[in-house]
Write an enzyme that holds these catalytic residues in place. Structure first.
Site, short mmCIF file in Angstrom:
data_model
loop_
_atom_site.label_atom_id
_atom_site.label_comp_id
_atom_site.label_asym_id
_atom_site.label_seq_id
_atom_site.Cartn_x
_atom_site.Cartn_y
_atom_site.Cartn_z
N GLY B 87 0.87 -1.17 0.00
CA GLY B 87 0.00 0.00 0.00
C GLY B 87 0.90 1.21 0.00
N SER B 119 6.25 -5.50 -0.34
CA SER B 119 6.19 -4.13 -0.87
C SER B 119 6.41 -3.13 0.28
CB SER B 119 4.86 -3.95 -1.59
OG SER B 119 4.81 -2.74 -2.28
N ALA B 120 5.44 -2.29 0.64
CA ALA B 120 5.60 -1.33 1.74
C ALA B 120 6.03 -2.05 3.03
CB ALA B 120 4.30 -0.57 1.99
N HIS B 156 9.58 -3.31 -5.87
CA HIS B 156 9.10 -3.16 -7.25
C HIS B 156 10.20 -2.55 -8.14
CE1 HIS B 156 4.88 -3.84 -6.02
NE2 HIS B 156 5.12 -3.04 -4.99
N GLU B 191 10.18 -7.48 -8.88
CA GLU B 191 8.95 -8.21 -8.59
C GLU B 191 9.15 -9.70 -8.84
OE1 GLU B 191 5.84 -6.34 -10.89
OE2 GLU B 191 5.72 -4.65 -9.48
#
Lengths: 230, 230
Positions: B87, B119-120, B156, B191
């Protein structure tokens, strides 16, 4: 004010696509005060000012860097015109706060000093820098910026890439996330577009439309040549 | 710790590519504490937790959201495993500070509680969140994060797009700008890649290599399967 998405369009020299506009905008200006704080690629103030000096020479304008002055506030108060170029918006805003020049800059712009901002230098014309695309490489004291526009700018606005398999957020998703936490409208300004702000009138210039985002509303296009009140 | 570039790879379901790894990693775990603070697309904690619950059901693990507990610190202290999903990193870090859970999370991870971050949720394992790609939609009290890794993550990670005419900064330019102001090395995690961290050993997993950036050095590739000391 001239607020442009990018300093440079693909296949063209630094600032070249803006020269016709800048010739008119700066017709009564001899010397432009350049603020090199955004340091694209981390280049020095001296180097960034040299590059900018060479570009403005093509439209017969002098350039001085704000770092050449002992007192940056006075430099801004006495400037005929101010230009802030691109680079990293976090570092730009950090230095604007460290040198305590945001409020004096707002004051002189309100009183008619010509301002040109490209990319990061355009972002800071909005209410906050919260819609920058840049990496948070330094921690500025605040995200609030000049507020000369009643909305935020998203510079280098990109439409989603067709057929992309990348799972990172699209630009539109990021702006939607901004609107979960903030009410400020956002103008997505594509490369090659700029705003001409004269008094209370804002006009979209360049060949492309821009994209307008508001909380809980479907974004829509603003056509080039449109005027909207400040 | 399992630290992944993305929760989802193109053409696959949420977390699905990580299930083989997570089955082993969580073999002694019945219930995972989920921290939904990053709110992708601004979705609610309830909705984000529901989606995550459905995904972990496929590997027979229970999920509880941290927002369902009165005391988030206690929830972390008592967790068998913690998962933070993707997010917006700014909002994630903002909430981690607001709920004052960063230091307790560091403590339990150091003591052996399993941690999964995508990710985050992977970004915050580094020294700071200064190499996130996210938009600064909220102003967190600090950019410093868990520091469980002696470097920063760029999730990413993307190579420059061939034939792109876009003039915005490439990922590599952004990380280079970070290194003008910071010494911390950066791992660009593509990724489909993830790190498995067991004790002091960090191993790169997945099919792709990762890219390693240090100040004043040419970046280089780290091959999948490589181990490097913490």
């Amino acid at each position: 004010m001239i607020i442009a998405s990018t300093s440079t369009i693909y296949g063209s020299d630094y600032l070249a696509y803006l020269f016709p506009e800048l010739r008119i905008f700066l017709r009564d200006v001899k010397t432009v005060l350049f603020i090199p704080y955004a340091r694209p690629n981390g280049i020095s103030y001296t180097e960034y000012t040299r590059i900018t000096k060479n570009a403005f020479a093509k439209i017969s304008k002098e350039v001085v860097g704000i770092h050449q002055f002992e007192n940056p506030k006075e430099a801004i108060e006495q400037a005929q015109a101010i230009f802030i170029g691109g680079g990293n918006t976090f570092e730009l805003v950090n230095q604007l706060y460290k040198n305590d020049v945001l409020s004096v800059m707002k004051k002189v712009i309100d009183n008619g000093t010509s301002y040109i901002g490209t990319s990061a230098g355009g972002n800071i014309c909005g209410v906050s820098m919260m819609t920058t695309n840049d990496m948070p490489i330094v921690y500025p004291p605040s995200f609030f910026t000049l507020g000369c526009l009643p909305f935020n700018i998203n510079a280098h606005f990109m439409d989603p890439l067709p057929n992309s398999t990348h799972m990172g957020e699209t630009r539109e998703t990021r702006i939607k996330e901004f609107h979960v936490f903030n009410e400020t409208p956002v103008l997505g300004l594509r490369e090659g577009s700029w705003l001409r702000v004269i008094g209370n009138t804002i006009k979209l210039e360049g060949n492309l439309s821009a994209r307008w985002f508001q909380p809980n509303q479907i974004p829509h296009e603003i056509e080039s040549g449109s005027e909207f009140g400040n």
